[in-house]
Design an enzyme around this catalytic site. Structure first.
Site, PDB file in Angstrom:
ATOM      1  N   HIS A   1      40.662  84.803  51.869  1.00  0.00           N
ATOM      2  CA  HIS A   1      39.411  84.391  52.517  1.00  0.00           C
ATOM      3  C   HIS A   1      38.762  83.192  51.836  1.00  0.00           C
ATOM      4  O   HIS A   1      37.601  82.890  52.106  1.00  0.00           O
ATOM      5  CB  HIS A   1      38.439  85.574  52.565  1.00  0.00           C
ATOM      6  CG  HIS A   1      38.920  86.702  53.428  1.00  0.00           C
ATOM      7  ND1 HIS A   1      38.394  87.977  53.370  1.00  0.00           N
ATOM      8  CD2 HIS A   1      39.890  86.752  54.369  1.00  0.00           C
ATOM      9  CE1 HIS A   1      39.016  88.763  54.233  1.00  0.00           C
ATOM     10  NE2 HIS A   1      39.937  88.042  54.841  1.00  0.00           N
TER      11      HIS A   1
ATOM     12  N   VAL B   1      36.045  86.387  47.723  1.00  0.00           N
ATOM     13  CA  VAL B   1      35.832  84.942  47.624  1.00  0.00           C
ATOM     14  C   VAL B   1      35.087  84.557  46.354  1.00  0.00           C
ATOM     15  O   VAL B   1      34.767  83.388  46.161  1.00  0.00           O
ATOM     16  CB  VAL B   1      35.047  84.416  48.855  1.00  0.00           C
ATOM     17  CG1 VAL B   1      35.803  84.698  50.139  1.00  0.00           C
ATOM     18  CG2 VAL B   1      33.629  84.999  48.920  1.00  0.00           C
TER      19      VAL B   1
ATOM     20  N   TYR C   1      24.594  79.685  51.375  1.00  0.00           N
ATOM     21  CA  TYR C   1      25.758  79.798  50.494  1.00  0.00           C
ATOM     22  C   TYR C   1      25.414  79.387  49.067  1.00  0.00           C
ATOM     23  O   TYR C   1      25.950  79.954  48.108  1.00  0.00           O
ATOM     24  CB  TYR C   1      26.937  78.991  51.050  1.00  0.00           C
ATOM     25  CG  TYR C   1      27.734  79.789  52.044  1.00  0.00           C
ATOM     26  CD1 TYR C   1      28.757  80.630  51.636  1.00  0.00           C
ATOM     27  CD2 TYR C   1      27.427  79.751  53.402  1.00  0.00           C
ATOM     28  CE1 TYR C   1      29.461  81.399  52.538  1.00  0.00           C
ATOM     29  CE2 TYR C   1      28.126  80.525  54.322  1.00  0.00           C
ATOM     30  CZ  TYR C   1      29.144  81.345  53.876  1.00  0.00           C
ATOM     31  OH  TYR C   1      29.836  82.124  54.771  1.00  0.00           O
TER      32      TYR C   1
ATOM     33  N   SER D   1      38.289  98.480  51.972  1.00  0.00           N
ATOM     34  CA  SER D   1      37.970  99.478  52.992  1.00  0.00           C
ATOM     35  C   SER D   1      39.158  99.793  53.880  1.00  0.00           C
ATOM     36  O   SER D   1      39.188 100.821  54.547  1.00  0.00           O
ATOM     37  CB  SER D   1      36.806  98.980  53.850  1.00  0.00           C
ATOM     38  OG  SER D   1      37.204  97.854  54.625  1.00  0.00           O
TER      39      SER D   1
ATOM     40  N   ASN E   1      40.712 103.787  44.922  1.00  0.00           N
ATOM     41  CA  ASN E   1      39.410 103.649  45.571  1.00  0.00           C
ATOM     42  C   ASN E   1      38.653 104.969  45.458  1.00  0.00           C
ATOM     43  O   ASN E   1      39.201 106.015  45.804  1.00  0.00           O
ATOM     44  CB  ASN E   1      39.602 103.281  47.050  1.00  0.00           C
ATOM     45  CG  ASN E   1      38.352 102.714  47.683  1.00  0.00           C
ATOM     46  OD1 ASN E   1      37.250 103.151  47.396  1.00  0.00           O
ATOM     47  ND2 ASN E   1      38.521 101.740  48.558  1.00  0.00           N
ATOM     48  N   PRO E   2      37.405 104.937  45.019  1.00  0.00           N
ATOM     49  CA  PRO E   2      36.642 106.191  44.968  1.00  0.00           C
ATOM     50  C   PRO E   2      36.357 106.772  46.346  1.00  0.00           C
ATOM     51  O   PRO E   2      36.074 107.964  46.468  1.00  0.00           O
ATOM     52  CB  PRO E   2      35.328 105.781  44.273  1.00  0.00           C
ATOM     53  CG  PRO E   2      35.624 104.488  43.597  1.00  0.00           C
ATOM     54  CD  PRO E   2      36.665 103.817  44.437  1.00  0.00           C
TER      55      PRO E   2
ATOM     56  N   CYS F   1      30.070  62.576  53.836  1.00  0.00           N
ATOM     57  CA  CYS F   1      30.685  61.264  53.645  1.00  0.00           C
ATOM     58  C   CYS F   1      29.647  60.208  54.027  1.00  0.00           C
ATOM     59  O   CYS F   1      29.091  60.261  55.129  1.00  0.00           O
ATOM     60  CB  CYS F   1      31.929  61.120  54.522  1.00  0.00           C
ATOM     61  SG  CYS F   1      32.638  59.448  54.512  1.00  0.00           S
TER      62      CYS F   1
END
Length: 240
Positions: free
Chosen positions: A118, A102, A65, A189, A213-214, A147
């Site tokens: 999301h 996100v 990430y 999508s 949307n294309p 922590c």
């Protein structure tokens, strides 16, 4: 067709906009699989986006990430992001922005109240329910941070496979879908649920639904119009 949609936008008192990965791709945000380069090419991205994967290999998932965050850091919002933010600023209360993305580009463009279904990859949260010792000012650095008292780990604040969408954001998105008079479905999508179901909800509740949307999507058959254009081109012209 664009002028028809402009007319509908002018008439609608409540507008909902649902955006997906296609809109981010126009800014150059790497797709899920585009992040599988170099060291990460050996991994299936779905094996790095689950709670069980994080618990089994926390450093591996955290570093992946971190790699994705670095890829997004230099990407800028496009003209479509800016058009949505500017419209909302000119017409307070009329537009509800719902995003599956996100990357935080909507927020960086000025849509600070976007409903991020999301999550946001730039943010962290506690893996387990925080105890009294889990305080932001005492987080110990590491891969991942933790922590220093109980060892609770920090994790990316995104929705992983098998997890529920954030209840508050989803409830607000469903309310917007039920009450809007017009929904724009941009760069998605139409295959990822429950987000894609918001367009069906809007349609069933009497709203006009427009695809920007294309590419063709499974939602095309139930909407009023499909504008086969990229968001960065189409949205500034629709929302000017």
């Amino acid at each position: 067709m664009r002028e028809t949609v402009r007319g509908w936008i002018g008439e609608a008192r409540r507008i909902a906009v649902l955006t997906g990965a296609g809109m981010s791709a126009e800014s150059g945000v790497p797709t899920f699989r585009d992040a599988q380069t170099g060291l990460w090419a050996q991994f299936n991205p779905q094996d790095l986006a689950t709670e069980s994967a994080f618990r089994a290999h926390p450093q591996r998932v955290w570093d992946w990430y971190a790699h994705r965050r670095e890829m997004i850091a230099d990407v800028q919002p496009n003209a479509g992001h800016a058009a949505l933010a500017a419209f909302a600023a000119r017409h307070p209360g009329r537009l509800t922005l719902i995003t599956q993305n996100v990357d935080g580009l909507h927020q960086r463009a000025g849509s600070f109240d976007a409903l991020a279904l999301h999550g946001n990859i730039a943010d962290d949260q506690w893996l387990d329910a925080p105890r009294a010792c889990c305080q932001p000012d005492t987080i110990a650095a590491g891969h991942p941070p933790r922590c220093p008292v109980c060892g609770n780990l920090r994790r990316p604040a995104v929705v992983w496979f098998g997890e529920h969408l954030p209840a508050e954001a989803l409830e607000a998105a469903e309310q917007a879908a039920r009450t809007c008079e017009l929904m724009l479905v941009v760069g998605t999508s139409g295959e990822v649920y429950p987000a894609a179901g918001l367009a069906l909800t809007a349609h069933q509740c009497g709203a006009r639904v427009v695809i920007v949307n294309p590419e063709a999507t499974p939602l095309d058959a139930v909407v009023e119009l499909c504008l086969r254009e990229p968001a960065a081109l189409c949205l500034p012209l629709l929302l000017a």
